[in-house]
Every structure is written in C-alpha cells, then in structure tokens.
Design a protein around this motif. Structure first.
Motif, PDB file in Angstrom:
ATOM      1  N   VAL B 318       0.861  -1.252  -0.015  1.00 17.02           N
ATOM      2  CA  VAL B 318      -0.031  -0.124   0.064  1.00 17.02           C
ATOM      3  C   VAL B 318       0.899   1.264  -0.044  1.00 17.02           C
ATOM      4  O   VAL B 318       1.946   1.353   0.720  1.00 17.02           O
ATOM      5  N   PHE B 319       0.552   2.062  -0.877  1.00 21.74           N
ATOM      6  CA  PHE B 319       1.002   3.421  -0.952  1.00 21.74           C
ATOM      7  C   PHE B 319       0.240   4.368  -0.391  1.00 21.74           C
ATOM      8  O   PHE B 319      -0.733   4.817  -0.920  1.00 21.74           O
ATOM      9  N   GLY B 320       0.581   4.938   0.728  1.00 24.97           N
ATOM     10  CA  GLY B 320      -0.477   5.609   1.374  1.00 24.97           C
ATOM     11  C   GLY B 320      -0.302   7.191   0.963  1.00 24.97           C
ATOM     12  O   GLY B 320       0.999   7.766   1.164  1.00 24.97           O
ATOM     13  N   GLY B 321      -0.982   7.842   0.192  1.00 24.04           N
ATOM     14  CA  GLY B 321      -1.059   9.133  -0.353  1.00 24.04           C
ATOM     15  C   GLY B 321      -2.010   9.948   0.734  1.00 24.04           C
ATOM     16  O   GLY B 321      -1.490  10.418   1.887  1.00 24.04           O
ATOM     17  N   ILE B 322      -3.160  10.102   0.325  1.00 29.91           N
ATOM     18  CA  ILE B 322      -4.385  10.749   1.284  1.00 29.91           C
ATOM     19  C   ILE B 322      -4.328   9.635   2.272  1.00 29.91           C
ATOM     20  O   ILE B 322      -4.870  10.053   3.424  1.00 29.91           O
ATOM     21  N   LEU B 323      -4.423   8.445   2.026  1.00 33.28           N
ATOM     22  CA  LEU B 323      -4.799   7.538   3.047  1.00 33.28           C
ATOM     23  C   LEU B 323      -3.367   7.351   3.938  1.00 33.28           C
ATOM     24  O   LEU B 323      -2.426   7.467   3.493  1.00 33.28           O
ATOM     25  N   ILE B 349       4.298  -1.156   3.359  1.00 35.84           N
ATOM     26  CA  ILE B 349       3.624   0.288   3.095  1.00 35.84           C
ATOM     27  C   ILE B 349       4.508   1.374   3.154  1.00 35.84           C
ATOM     28  O   ILE B 349       5.565   1.098   3.645  1.00 35.84           O
ATOM     29  N   ALA B 350       4.135   2.469   2.511  1.00 33.67           N
ATOM     30  CA  ALA B 350       4.962   3.536   2.199  1.00 33.67           C
ATOM     31  C   ALA B 350       4.179   4.788   2.044  1.00 33.67           C
ATOM     32  O   ALA B 350       2.855   4.747   1.863  1.00 33.67           O
ATOM     33  N   GLY B 351       4.763   5.831   2.172  1.00 33.77           N
ATOM     34  CA  GLY B 351       3.951   7.281   1.984  1.00 33.77           C
ATOM     35  C   GLY B 351       3.691   7.694   3.348  1.00 33.77           C
ATOM     36  O   GLY B 351       4.523   7.487   4.365  1.00 33.77           O
ATOM     37  N   THR B 352       2.551   8.424   3.544  1.00 33.85           N
ATOM     38  CA  THR B 352       2.157   9.266   4.477  1.00 33.85           C
ATOM     39  C   THR B 352       2.127   8.283   5.924  1.00 33.85           C
ATOM     40  O   THR B 352       1.527   7.302   5.995  1.00 33.85           O
ATOM     41  N   ASN B 353       2.955   8.720   6.912  1.00 37.48           N
ATOM     42  CA  ASN B 353       3.133   7.867   8.107  1.00 37.48           C
ATOM     43  C   ASN B 353       3.229   6.638   8.197  1.00 37.48           C
ATOM     44  O   ASN B 353       2.736   5.691   9.025  1.00 37.48           O
ATOM     45  N   ALA B 354       4.151   6.216   7.319  1.00 36.20           N
ATOM     46  CA  ALA B 354       4.714   4.794   7.074  1.00 36.20           C
ATOM     47  C   ALA B 354       5.477   4.400   8.394  1.00 36.20           C
ATOM     48  O   ALA B 354       5.176   3.255   8.612  1.00 36.20           O
ATOM     49  N   ARG B 358       4.423   0.982  10.278  1.00 40.55           N
ATOM     50  CA  ARG B 358       5.123  -0.136  10.495  1.00 40.55           C
ATOM     51  C   ARG B 358       5.239  -0.518  11.890  1.00 40.55           C
ATOM     52  O   ARG B 358       5.519  -1.627  12.347  1.00 40.55           O
ATOM     53  N   ARG B 359       5.396   0.591  12.853  1.00 34.96           N
ATOM     54  CA  ARG B 359       5.522   0.203  14.111  1.00 34.96           C
ATOM     55  C   ARG B 359       4.197  -0.592  14.783  1.00 34.96           C
ATOM     56  O   ARG B 359       4.532  -1.502  15.513  1.00 34.96           O
ATOM     57  N   LEU B 360       3.194  -0.259  14.367  1.00 34.99           N
ATOM     58  CA  LEU B 360       1.844  -0.683  14.745  1.00 34.99           C
ATOM     59  C   LEU B 360       1.998  -2.098  14.301  1.00 34.99           C
ATOM     60  O   LEU B 360       1.364  -3.373  15.277  1.00 34.99           O
ATOM     61  N   PHE B 361       2.463  -2.665  13.139  1.00 33.84           N
ATOM     62  CA  PHE B 361       2.596  -3.944  12.662  1.00 33.84           C
ATOM     63  C   PHE B 361       3.618  -4.691  13.516  1.00 33.84           C
ATOM     64  O   PHE B 361       3.391  -5.838  13.981  1.00 33.84           O
ATOM     65  N   ALA B 362       4.686  -4.108  13.737  1.00 34.22           N
ATOM     66  CA  ALA B 362       5.870  -4.971  14.465  1.00 34.22           C
ATOM     67  C   ALA B 362       5.437  -5.237  16.029  1.00 34.22           C
ATOM     68  O   ALA B 362       5.613  -6.119  16.536  1.00 34.22           O
ATOM     69  N   GLU B 363       4.554  -4.278  16.497  1.00 40.57           N
ATOM     70  CA  GLU B 363       4.197  -4.363  17.919  1.00 40.57           C
ATOM     71  C   GLU B 363       2.738  -5.154  18.083  1.00 40.57           C
ATOM     72  O   GLU B 363       2.148  -5.189  19.273  1.00 40.57           O
ATOM     73  N   SER B 364       2.262  -5.725  16.974  1.00 35.73           N
ATOM     74  CA  SER B 364       0.921  -6.332  16.889  1.00 35.73           C
ATOM     75  C   SER B 364       0.704  -7.782  17.741  1.00 35.73           C
ATOM     76  O   SER B 364       0.088  -8.176  18.105  1.00 35.73           O
ATOM     77  N   GLY B 365       2.128  -8.468  17.800  1.00 35.67           N
ATOM     78  CA  GLY B 365       2.028  -9.564  18.558  1.00 35.67           C
ATOM     79  C   GLY B 365       1.976 -10.620  17.223  1.00 35.67           C
ATOM     80  O   GLY B 365       1.885 -11.682  17.482  1.00 35.67           O
ATOM     81  N   LEU B 366       1.551 -10.178  16.150  1.00 38.51           N
ATOM     82  CA  LEU B 366       1.298 -11.136  14.906  1.00 38.51           C
ATOM     83  C   LEU B 366       2.688 -11.302  14.277  1.00 38.51           C
ATOM     84  O   LEU B 366       3.344 -10.332  14.174  1.00 38.51           O
TER      85      LEU B 366
END
Lengths: 291, 405
Positions: B318-323, B349-354, B358-366
C-alpha cells in the motif's frame, strides 16, 4: 520552468463535495492559487474562503480561472468537462473514475478544434513540485527538480516519485494521464511538452498493458525526443482478456501486451526497467551517465 | 459485462434487427417444447455460455426432428463445454437456445467496437463470415473493411453505402444491408456496448440479411443508466469469488498462482503482481482495495483471499497518499482479528505516516513480515514460497491466547 501548471495557475474546483473540498484544501496548503468553486445550485456561497458559482462561465468571468479540476460524479462528469471547455478553461483535469466510454468519445469529439487540454479522466492529476498541485497526489512525496514523470496510474506514480525523492532526485512536473481507454492528453502530447521544457532533463514514462499508446510513445521518442527516457510497463504478469482494474488495462488478443510495449521501448532507445522497485535507481543511473 | 447470445438476440429483435425465431430452454423437455412452438422441420440447438468458439467445441447442433432437439439439448445441458476460449476445464452449459433452421447463401462478418487509438466507435465488415476474424485479419487483411463513426453525426448513409459496396453482393442486398448496419450501430450506442459482433451475418437464398449469431458486451461504467442490461448479468458464468468481491466494491481477479495480494490502486496492483513474478512467485490474484482501503474493505479482501485454497502467502502493498499508513495498519489489524489468516503475511507500506504504520505491525504480536520497500517485499515473498521449512503463519495458538487475555 515546468509544464501545464505552475505558480501562475488560477484553479477552479468543479464539484465542491466532500472529496472536492478535501483536495482543494490540500491544494491550497501546497500553495496552489485556488480562485473558487462551481456547484450548480449552490452559487453565491463560499468554500475555503473563495466564492462558489453556479456555472463555470460565471466563475471564469469573476475570477479569471484558467484551470479546472473536476470531482463531479461519473454520470455528470462528461457534461462538466464540456462546460469547462465551453467557458474557455484552457486546462481541465478530471479526477472522476468510472465515466462511460461513449461519454468520453463524445467529449473528445466536442473538443476537436478547440484550444483546450484535458488531463484524465480517472487520473491523479498534475503537480509541478514547489509551484502548484492540481490533483489528489500527496504533495509531500515530491521535490522540485528536473525529472518529468508521465503515467497512466495513480499510486504506482507515487511509488515512482517516492523512489526518485528518496534518492534526492526532484521532479519538474508529474502528470497522471489516467487509466481509461479514451482520455485527453496522451503520452505523445505530454512528451512533446516535456521536450519543449528547458528545465526537464530526463523523462520517466510509466505505462501499462492495453491499447497501443506506449508503442506510439516509443516511436515518437525515437524521432522527436532528445531527453533520455526511462520506461516501465505494469502488467507484465497479467493474463489476456481480463480487465486489470483500469478500464483501459486489458490485453486484447496479441495487442496491448507488456512484451510488445517493452520491445517497442527498447527498440526505440528507452531505458526499460523490468521491476517497479528499480525505477528510481534507473533514473539515477541515467543522470550519472552510466547508461 | 457479457451476456448470452439469446439475450443479445432479444435486444436486437426489440430494435427491429432480423434474427431467427427462437427461445431459450433449461431442460431437454423445454427445448422440445420450444421447437414445437417454433414449428418447421429443422432446428438448431445452441449451448449458451459466455465463451466463444462454441461451434468448434460441439456446442451447436442441427436437429431434423423434435426427438433430435430433445436429445441434443439433453446432451448439452449439464455438460462442460470445452472451446478454444474456455480453457481445458470447460464451462458448464445451463441453457440452450433453440432456433429455427436458416438457409444460408452467404456468410458475412460485422462488428462494432471502440477504437481506442481513434477515440471513436468503429464498424468492421468482411465478406469472410463464419470464420475466426483474427485469422482473416492476419491472412487476408484486404477482406476487412472499416469505417469510424462520428458520434455527433451517427453512422451516416454515405458511410454504410460506401462500406457495403466493397462486398461481393448484388445491389438489392446492398440496399438491405445498409439500414441493418445502422440499426446495429443504434443498439451499440443506445445500450453503451463495448462490443457488438455478428458472426456470421448471413444472406438467405432470397437475399435477406439475418443475424445468425450475436455477441454483445457492455461498458461496466455505463450500467448505471441501463438497469435492463444490468439485470441480464449471469453470475453463474463468473468466478464466485469475483462476484463476491464486486459486492464488496473490490476489484478482484482470480489468477492461478499462490501469492495473494492486497494493493491500493490498479497500476500498483499490476506492478505488485509483476514484482512477485520477478521474484519467482506467482500471483494468485489482482486485488485493488481502492484509494480509501478502509478496515471493511481490507477485511473482505482477506476473506476472499483466504477462500482461495491455493494462497500460500499474502503480500500487502500500500502506498499511502491521502490514505495514512497508520490508519491503514489499524484497519489491517482489525481485519485479521476477524478473519482466520493461517498463511504468512508480508506487509509493505510507504508514504504518509509509514513509520508509524510499520511500528503498529511490529508491535501487534502477530507474525507480520514487514518489508522496507518493494524489492524487499519481493525477496520476502520469494523466501516464504521457496523455503523448505514452514514459514511462520500470521497467527498461531499463542496469538489466540494473547488475544483472549
């Protein structure tokens, strides 16, 4: 310099709904000179501190708008494009996705002989970094510079631009011409604008499967473009006969395949990148004179 | 959108185009009854599937008695018809069209389509009817005649006169063909067709042109103004997962590979498939969640990918633009809490607030495999697919325990 839009652009927004308002605000934040909006039936009001008009003609008379960006829903978008052209708008950027093909055929026919340029539909718009943003692309991933970008896609263009910016390579103008089979500005016309721009040194052309616009662009480049061009074609792994999201992205028989487009690009002297991850690196190589 | 031949002929008949009398049937008994109602002594029983090349696959049978009509219909219905366009697995025949038999003096070809390069509709006509038109175009281009249609003018009399004058037919036939071609263009325009192909367009021994076969496809973008056409959709002819995806507003196309992908934007989705292929993997699908890519859409996307038994890994690109990427990451975490995802998931994921995403994914426990860029994503996909050892799936028992705690 840059092409299509710059600090002198006077922007009108057609379709000041939720989406139109959001992107108008982003454009203003980026520094684009926004002069007003058009919403039939809501004229006399205001949006983002500028007047709202019932008609494009009224808006042009009052504000001197020369560029319009359209967020009007698909069933009414073709009419909005024609209205803008009729009112003398020189550059019309249509973001709307899902416009019927025959509507666009009619728009193209209506535009014949008129002095107006249409970008899109179904496109992210145009940005000249540091000068003006007339589109829905995220402004912050761009950086002013000397590489021109032309693409049929949205997020894939952002991907390519981000790869450039990450390497410190700025852009003169980035143009998303849209993913529909029938649109306005095509690759060849856009290439001729970049060729005439003294501040564009390298051009990145991002195509995709379907149609023959990339083949025509490659042939044009060989004859008329002195700048180095880096090309990428999305859909190398796509099957035939299926429409890959964009209405224009369909391989029809032997025509429109990635292989035919890549071959045409290579034969005509473009630097072709196979992996979408390698676009930034390829441009850096060209700028360093490594190819 | 495609429709069946019998549906296309009904539309053409309503617009005054000459088509053979006939009706569709879903059982052998119905087919016999249809033939009886039609009367006459000869009938044609035609399998109704969306793929072309039916004649070559044995899907078109001539019957000389009511018993034969019943027999052929019985054989075709329920069978899987294999044609050059269906692939080896074939397509199940659920309906047949029973038509009166026609005497054929000559077979022509005619089609209307949108010529992208010209930006106009085009009419193509050929005396080489009843054959594969691509072959005719390749071997005998001199047998193909075409004209473009100015949408503001319509298909003008002079254009059709000029076009039919190329055909080896007499003046009476030319006079009869001209209005027929204009009627066909009228239907093409009125119904927002993307293709209207008549092959063959026959001439009877008494010089009457008749549309013997008709293929119609419609512009999906224009269906909003043609409720009658939209109602003709036959979901049985489409992949069930694609039908489900369309209901969720996702653009999904099932492919034959084993790496599922979830991407925002059509161009990036194609490029993601390409990068999977370049890494030695094979994409299981094209899936565009759209610019918004909200939690609901991601959840439905996972549900559809997990329904495909061939999917061995999922790549999210996903490339975050407006998203914003952090908002997207929250959406993904919410989605996977509701869908059983038992394969490895690679996220790029790349772009806005990437960074935040990434931190949310890393800390998800999954066990998300978080990639730095597209090249890294491709490498991680390749590693997962080619590794002899089982790769960590997104969720294990540990996750469930954590989740409940």
């Amino acid at each position: 310099m840059s092409i299509l839009v710059d600090e002198n652009t006077r922007l009108l927004v057609q379709g000041m709904g939720r989406e139109g308002r959001f992107h108008a605000e982003q454009a203003v934040d980026y520094g684009t000179r926004y002069v007003g909006g058009v919403n039939p039936g809501r004229g006399g009001g205001a949006a983002l501190g500028r007047p709202l008009f019932n008609t494009v003609a009224g808006a042009v008379a009052d504000t001197g708008a020369d560029t319009s960006i359209i967020f009007v829903p698909a069933p009414f978008a073709a009419d909005a494009i024609c209205e803008a052209i009729d009112a003398g708008i020189g550059l019309v950027v249509c973001i709307t996705d899902g416009i019927p093909v025959l509507d666009m055929v009619t728009v193209r026919r209506y535009m014949a002989g008129k002095d107006a340029t249409l970008i899109g539909p179904n496109c992210p718009g145009v940005i000249s970094p540091g000068k003006a943003k007339v589109g829905i692309m995220p402004g912050h991933i761009h950086q002013p510079g000397r590489v021109g970008v032309i693409s049929r896609s949205g997020t894939l263009t952002y991907e390519a631009v981000a790869q450039l910016t990450a390497r410190g390579i700025g852009q003169s103008t980035c143009v998303g011409i849209g993913g529909d089979p029938i649109g306005g500005l095509n690759f060849v016309q856009c290439l001729s604008l970049f060729e005439a721009d003294a501040d564009t040194d390298v051009i990145v052309l991002i195509g995709e499967i379907g149609g023959s616009a990339e083949e025509e662009a490659a042939a044009y480049i060989a004859e008329h473009v002195s700048r180095p061009v880096v090309g990428f074609i999305a859909g190398q792994s796509a099957p035939t006969g299926r429409r890959m999201g964009h209405a224009g992205a369909i391989i029809d028989g032997a025509r429109g395949t990635a292989a035919s487009k890549i071959a045409a690009m290579e034969e005509n002297g473009l630097t072709v990148v196979r992996s979408p991850a390698g676009i930034g690196a390829a441009v850096a190589d060209v700028l360093d004179g490594n190819t | 959108m495609k429709i069946h031949e019998h549906q296309a002929k009904t539309i053409l008949r309503e617009h005054g185009v000459p088509v053979p009398a006939g009706s569709s049937a879903a059982s052998a008994a119905q087919a016999r009854q249809a033939a009886e109602t039609l009367g006459g002594e000869r009938w044609v029983v035609k399998a109704q599937i969306h793929a072309g090349g039916r004649g070559k696959g044995g899907g078109i049978r001539r019957a000389a008695s009511l018993a034969e009509v019943e027999q052929y219909a019985g054989q075709l219905l329920g069978s899987r018809l294999v044609t050059p366009q269906t692939g080896p697995q074939g397509q199940e025949v659920r309906q047949v069209l029973v038509e009166e038999g026609c005497d054929i003096a000559q077979e022509l070809y005619c089609s209307l389509f949108i010529d992208r390069a010209a930006g106009q509709p085009a009419l193509m006509l050929s005396p080489a009817g009843g054959m594969d038109i691509e072959t005719v175009a390749a071997d005998h281009p001199e047998k193909i005649f075409r004209t473009h249609v100015d949408v503001l003018l319509g298909l003008a009399d002079f254009q059709v006169r000029g076009l039919v004058a190329n055909l080896p037919v007499n003046a009476a036939v030319q006079r009869a063909l001209a209005p027929l071609l204009q009627q066909l263009y009228g239907v093409f325009r009125a119904k927002d067709c993307s293709l209207l192909e008549v092959n063959p367009l026959i001439l009877t021994p008494d010089d009457r042109p008749v549309v013997l076969d008709a293929k119609m496809q419609f512009d999906d973008n224009a269906l909003f103004r043609h409720a009658d056409v939209a109602a003709l959709r036959d979901p049985a002819e489409e992949d069930p997962l694609e039908v489900e995806a369309a209901a969720y507003d996702l653009t999904y196309i099932k492919l034959s590979g084993n790496v599922g992908c979830i991407v925002n934007g059509a161009g990036l989705a194609m490029a993601t498939m390409d990068v999977i292929k370049l890494g030695g993997g094979s994409p299981a699908n094209f899936l565009d969640v759209g610019g918004a890519a909200n939690a609901d859409r991601v959840e439905n996307a996972f549900r559809i990918l997990m329904a495909d038994p061939h999917v061995r890994a999922v790549l999210i690109n996903v490339f975050g633009g407006i998203l914003r990427c952090d908002v997207f990451a929250e959406g993904v975490l919410h989605a996977v809490s509701k869908v059983a995802v038992e394969v490895p998931v690679i996220v790029r994921i790349a772009g806005t607030n990437a960074e935040e995403g990434r931190r949310l994914f890393a800390e998800s426990g999954l066990n998300f495999l978080v990639a730095d860029d597209m090249a890294d994503a491709a490498a991680k996909v390749s590693q997962v697919i080619h590794s002899p050892l089982p790769s960590p799936s997104l969720k294990g028992r540990g996750f469930m325990a954590q989740d409940e705690a």
